[in-house]
Design an enzyme around this catalytic site. Structure first.
Site, PDB file in Angstrom:
ATOM      1  N   GLY A   1      -1.582   2.279  21.700  1.00 14.33           N
ATOM      2  CA  GLY A   1      -0.806   1.077  21.410  1.00 14.33           C
ATOM      3  C   GLY A   1      -0.100   0.559  22.650  1.00 14.33           C
TER       4      GLY A   1
ATOM      5  N   GLY B   1       2.058  -1.975  22.670  1.00  8.21           N
ATOM      6  CA  GLY B   1       3.207  -2.783  22.253  1.00  8.21           C
ATOM      7  C   GLY B   1       4.451  -2.306  22.986  1.00  8.21           C
ATOM      8  CG  PHE B   2       8.250  -4.143  22.243  1.00  3.94           C
ATOM      9  CD1 PHE B   2       8.843  -4.746  23.331  1.00  3.94           C
ATOM     10  CD2 PHE B   2       7.841  -4.946  21.196  1.00  3.94           C
ATOM     11  CE1 PHE B   2       9.029  -6.112  23.394  1.00  3.94           C
ATOM     12  CE2 PHE B   2       8.015  -6.313  21.233  1.00  3.94           C
ATOM     13  CZ  PHE B   2       8.619  -6.907  22.336  1.00  3.94           C
ATOM     14  N   GLY B   3       6.613   0.122  22.290  1.00  2.00           N
ATOM     15  CA  GLY B   3       6.744   1.573  22.429  1.00  2.00           C
ATOM     16  C   GLY B   3       5.779   2.122  23.466  1.00  2.00           C
TER      17      GLY B   3
ATOM     18  CD  GLU C   1      14.319 -15.259  14.821  1.00  5.30           C
ATOM     19  OE1 GLU C   1      13.134 -14.973  15.069  1.00  5.30           O
ATOM     20  OE2 GLU C   1      15.287 -14.647  15.298  1.00  5.30           O
TER      21      GLU C   1
ATOM     22  CB  ALA D   1      11.745  -4.985  20.372  1.00  2.00           C
ATOM     23  CD  GLN D   2      16.503  -2.418  23.264  1.00  2.00           C
ATOM     24  OE1 GLN D   2      16.651  -1.238  23.543  1.00  2.00           O
ATOM     25  NE2 GLN D   2      16.125  -3.305  24.169  1.00  2.00           N
TER      26      GLN D   2
ATOM     27  CG  ASP E   1       7.753  -1.590  14.261  1.00  2.00           C
ATOM     28  OD1 ASP E   1       8.883  -1.341  14.725  1.00  2.00           O
ATOM     29  OD2 ASP E   1       7.305  -2.739  14.126  1.00  2.00           O
TER      30      ASP E   1
HETATM   31  C1  LIG Z   1       7.092 -12.195  13.976  1.00  2.00           C
HETATM   32  C2  LIG Z   1       7.903 -11.021  14.462  1.00  2.00           C
HETATM   33  C3  LIG Z   1       9.171 -11.235  14.972  1.00  2.00           C
HETATM   34  C4  LIG Z   1       9.931 -10.160  15.420  1.00  2.00           C
HETATM   35  N1  LIG Z   1      11.184 -10.406  15.945  1.00  2.00           N
HETATM   36  C5  LIG Z   1      11.888  -9.389  16.435  1.00  2.00           C
HETATM   37  C6  LIG Z   1      13.148  -9.621  17.068  1.00  2.00           C
HETATM   38  O1  LIG Z   1      13.606 -10.766  17.144  1.00  2.00           O
HETATM   39  N2  LIG Z   1      13.817  -8.553  17.581  1.00  2.00           N
HETATM   40  C7  LIG Z   1      13.310  -7.291  17.502  1.00  2.00           C
HETATM   41  O2  LIG Z   1      13.940  -6.355  18.013  1.00  2.00           O
HETATM   42  N3  LIG Z   1      12.153  -7.030  16.904  1.00  2.00           N
HETATM   43  C8  LIG Z   1      11.418  -8.041  16.380  1.00  2.00           C
HETATM   44  N4  LIG Z   1      10.212  -7.791  15.776  1.00  2.00           N
HETATM   45  C9  LIG Z   1       9.788  -6.399  15.619  1.00  2.00           C
HETATM   46  C10 LIG Z   1       9.222  -5.840  16.908  1.00  2.00           C
HETATM   47  O3  LIG Z   1       8.260  -6.718  17.431  1.00  2.00           O
HETATM   48  C11 LIG Z   1       8.619  -4.479  16.600  1.00  2.00           C
HETATM   49  O4  LIG Z   1       9.650  -3.634  16.136  1.00  2.00           O
HETATM   50  C12 LIG Z   1       7.971  -3.874  17.823  1.00  2.00           C
HETATM   51  O5  LIG Z   1       6.895  -4.671  18.247  1.00  2.00           O
HETATM   52  C13 LIG Z   1       7.488  -2.458  17.525  1.00  2.00           C
HETATM   53  O6  LIG Z   1       6.883  -1.940  18.661  1.00  2.00           O
HETATM   54  P1  LIG Z   1       5.701  -0.888  18.512  1.00  2.00           P
HETATM   55  O7  LIG Z   1       5.351  -0.480  19.902  1.00  2.00           O
HETATM   56  O8  LIG Z   1       6.039   0.144  17.520  1.00  2.00           O
HETATM   57  O9  LIG Z   1       4.494  -1.728  17.877  1.00  2.00           O
HETATM   58  P2  LIG Z   1       3.816  -3.058  18.386  1.00  2.00           P
HETATM   59  O10 LIG Z   1       4.640  -3.747  19.389  1.00  2.00           O
HETATM   60  O11 LIG Z   1       3.413  -3.792  17.169  1.00  2.00           O
HETATM   61  O12 LIG Z   1       2.513  -2.530  19.139  1.00  2.00           O
HETATM   62  C14 LIG Z   1       1.469  -1.875  18.473  1.00  2.00           C
HETATM   63  C15 LIG Z   1       0.212  -2.020  19.327  1.00  2.00           C
HETATM   64  O13 LIG Z   1      -0.783  -1.155  18.803  1.00  2.00           O
HETATM   65  C16 LIG Z   1      -2.017  -1.834  18.804  1.00  2.00           C
HETATM   66  N5  LIG Z   1      -2.826  -1.257  17.736  1.00  2.00           N
HETATM   67  C17 LIG Z   1      -2.488  -1.058  16.448  1.00  2.00           C
HETATM   68  N6  LIG Z   1      -3.477  -0.483  15.774  1.00  2.00           N
HETATM   69  C18 LIG Z   1      -4.501  -0.308  16.660  1.00  2.00           C
HETATM   70  C19 LIG Z   1      -5.816   0.221  16.561  1.00  2.00           C
HETATM   71  N7  LIG Z   1      -6.302   0.741  15.431  1.00  2.00           N
HETATM   72  N8  LIG Z   1      -6.586   0.220  17.667  1.00  2.00           N
HETATM   73  C20 LIG Z   1      -6.128  -0.287  18.828  1.00  2.00           C
HETATM   74  N9  LIG Z   1      -4.899  -0.802  18.984  1.00  2.00           N
HETATM   75  C21 LIG Z   1      -4.087  -0.814  17.911  1.00  2.00           C
HETATM   76  C22 LIG Z   1      -1.664  -3.294  18.557  1.00  2.00           C
HETATM   77  O14 LIG Z   1      -2.676  -4.155  19.051  1.00  2.00           O
HETATM   78  C23 LIG Z   1      -0.344  -3.435  19.303  1.00  2.00           C
HETATM   79  O15 LIG Z   1      -0.533  -3.886  20.624  1.00  2.00           O
HETATM   80  C24 LIG Z   1       9.427  -8.849  15.326  1.00  2.00           C
HETATM   81  C25 LIG Z   1       8.147  -8.623  14.815  1.00  2.00           C
HETATM   82  C26 LIG Z   1       7.380  -9.710  14.387  1.00  2.00           C
HETATM   83  C27 LIG Z   1       5.989  -9.492  13.841  1.00  2.00           C
END
Ligand SMILES: Cc1cc2nc3c(=O)[nH]c(=O)nc-3n(C[C@H](O)[C@H](O)[C@H](O)COP(=O)(O)OP(=O)(O)OC[C@H]3O[C@@H](n4cnc5c(N)ncnc54)[C@H](O)[C@@H]3O)c2cc1C
Length: 458
Positions: A24, A26-28, A188, A332-333, A317
């Site tokens: 992944g 994403g943020f993490g 929003e 995100a944090q 998440d």
């Molecule tokens: C519309 C929206 C608005 C938001 N607004 C806010 C905000 O204002 N403030 C805030 O703090 N948080 C906000 N969030 C929440 C925040 O974005 C998440 O908490 C954060 O992105 C979690 O990070 P993560 O690394 O766990 O997952 P993510 O950032 O979702 O990253 C997961 C990654 O894993 C990849 N992935 C998943 N499954 C697979 C697979 N099977 N194969 C390959 N790749 C895969 C995805 O492509 C993605 O890049 C918002 C979320 C959304 C959807």
């Protein structure tokens, strides 16, 4: 195809080093990889996308304020200078914790197996329709760039369809926008939609008045913004109402179809329904054979490792972790701090200095924004709503973007929009729904026949 530490994919510079696989981008995942900069490890970062997405600003893409590229950053570009990282764009299909393997499906290479010494799972969540997946075709959700551009097409397409009605104004449902879910994303989106309709588009149509659009925000719970203090939610509610947004709480949506929604037995005909409620975790728990909480998130230890598997960490998440008796929120944090913690924990392990300090989330504040000049901010008993919170919101979001060029572009775009009310990304890149030759206004005498606008099956 199998890629062991030492084979071609990923191409390791020093095969003897422990191999960390991060699932992944994403943020993490990004935070974890950055925390391993300089550590004596080889890292493979896997994501199905080639870009990291700044999800908090997706709603601005969906409402034409920003372009997709403004809020997304090539993962390879982010790690260009971090030489211990290899990026693999592939679909994660499974994990075998027993043999320490990750299974991937890559477009060109077919199945790829990656061996790991340490694994960080940060695959986030996807949208949930609460068991009503049949709503999905009529109510797009917001999670990816593709979702945001589809929403933008639905929103802008609705104005185009209304403009082409034989009797403009006769079908107010065409310019009725229903948002399902009044958490931060719904609030929003509603604020941005109101500004789009009442300011940006106000002068752009000849046969309709976009200012007369109806925006309805629905929430099944007793109030909007349940994760914020009630006093802040009340401020936001007043703000939304001043913007002409109808807010209805306490009734769940029972039906979504191509003509609108049914809520609490009442029918609301709508040209556009947007789904801004609910998420479900990626299938990480099934891959890992792990215990979950009720929402399906992976239960982790105090150090974010998987119980019984100290070499596997789950962050962001998709992880279920309580702190001070409360579940850590999906923001995100939490993901950034968890990813950073896991990266540092692995760096300590491989250098023989394991740390037993548990993960502790430091809440830097929660924010939500409603249009220009107004946001709310809540942090450890401090609750602010208004212009200064909005300035803080804007600053935090600009500086948090992954690349400098994203920050510069978003800042410039916002500055321009602030003074002009313009929105720079008003493209419909999918066919607007329901425009048929039957809905076209009569052609003026002598005017050339035009091609029919795109038609689809709505
Ligand atoms: C519309 C929206 C608005 C938001 N607004 C806010 C905000 O204002 N403030 C805030 O703090 N948080 C906000 N969030 C929440 C925040 O974005 C998440 O908490 C954060 O992105 C979690 O990070 P993560 O690394 O766990 O997952 P993510 O950032 O979702 O990253 C997961 C990654 O894993 C990849 N992935 C998943 N499954 C697979 C697979 N099977 N194969 C390959 N790749 C895969 C995805 O492509 C993605 O890049 C918002 C979320 C959304 C959807």
């Amino acid at each position: 195809m199998r890629a062991t530490p030492g084979s071609d994919l990923p191409a390791p510079a020093q095969p003897a080093l422990p191999h960390v696989v991060v699932l992944g981008g994403g943020f993490g995942g990004l935070a974890a990889v950055k925390a391993l900069r300089g550590a004596p490890v080889r890292i493979t970062l896997v994501d199905r996308k080639n870009h990291h997405l700044f999800q908090p600003l997706l709603y601005q893409v969906a409402t034409a304020g920003l372009a997709p590229g403004d809020i997304a950053a090539s993962i390879r570009q982010v790690f260009r200078r971090q030489k211990n990282v290899t990026v693999a764009m592939a679909e994660i299909t499974g994990v075998d914790p027993e043999s320490r393997e990750v299974h991937l499906a890559a477009p060109e290479s077919g199945e790829v197996v990656l061996d790991y010494d340490y694994l960080i799972v940060a695959t986030g969540v996807s949208q949930s329709y609460f068991g009503h997946d049949e709503f999905a075709p009529y109510a797009p959700a917001l999670k990816t760039i593709e979702d945001a551009t589809a929403m933008r097409a639905a929103v802008l397409g609705a104005f185009e369809r209304a403009e082409l009605q034989a009797e403009p104004g006769k079908s107010p449902e065409l310019l009725t926008f229903v948002l399902v879910g009044a958490g931060p994303t719904g609030v929003e989106m509603a604020g941005a939609l109101a500004e789009l309709a009442r300011a940006t588009l106000a002068e752009d149509f000849r046969r309709i008045d976009p200012r007369r659009s109806r925006i309805v925000l629905l929430e099944a719970g007793p109030r909007i913004l349940p994760t914020f203090h009630a006093s802040l939610a009340a401020k936001v509610l007043r703000r939304l109402e001043r913007m002409g947004i109808e807010v209805r709480c306490g009734k769940a949506v029972e039906l979504v179809d191509e003509e609108g929604v049914q809520v609490g037995g009442e029918r609301i005909d709508a040209g556009v329904v947007l789904w801004t409620a609910g998420v479900k975790p990626s299938p990480a728990a099934a891959w890992l054979g792990a215990a979950t909480d009720r929402a399906g998130r992976v239960k982790v230890e105090a150090d974010l490792s998987l119980p019984g598997r100290p070499e596997v960490f789950v962050v962001g998440d998709v992880a279920a972790r309580e702190q001070d008796g409360r579940q850590l929120p999906g923001v995100a944090q939490v993901a950034i701090q968890g990813g950073r913690y896991a990266g540092r924990a692995i760096a300590a392990l491989v250098t023989g200095r394991p740390s037993n300090v548990p993960f502790r989330y430091i809440n830097k504040g929660d924010m939500a924004v409603v249009g220009r000049n107004f946001a709310i901010l809540e942090r450890e008993g401090i609750r602010v709503g208004g212009f200064f919170a909005w300035l803080a919101w804007a600053f935090v979001h600009v500086v948090s973007l992954a690349l400098f060029n994203n920050r510069l572009i978003v800042f410039t775009q916002w500055a321009w929009s602030y003074f002009t009310f313009e929105r720079g990304s008003r493209l419909i890149t999918a066919a607007p729904r329901g425009v048929t030759s039957a809905t076209l206004p009569p052609r003026a005498p002598g005017a050339p026949a035009s091609a029919s606008p795109p038609n689809d099956s709505r």
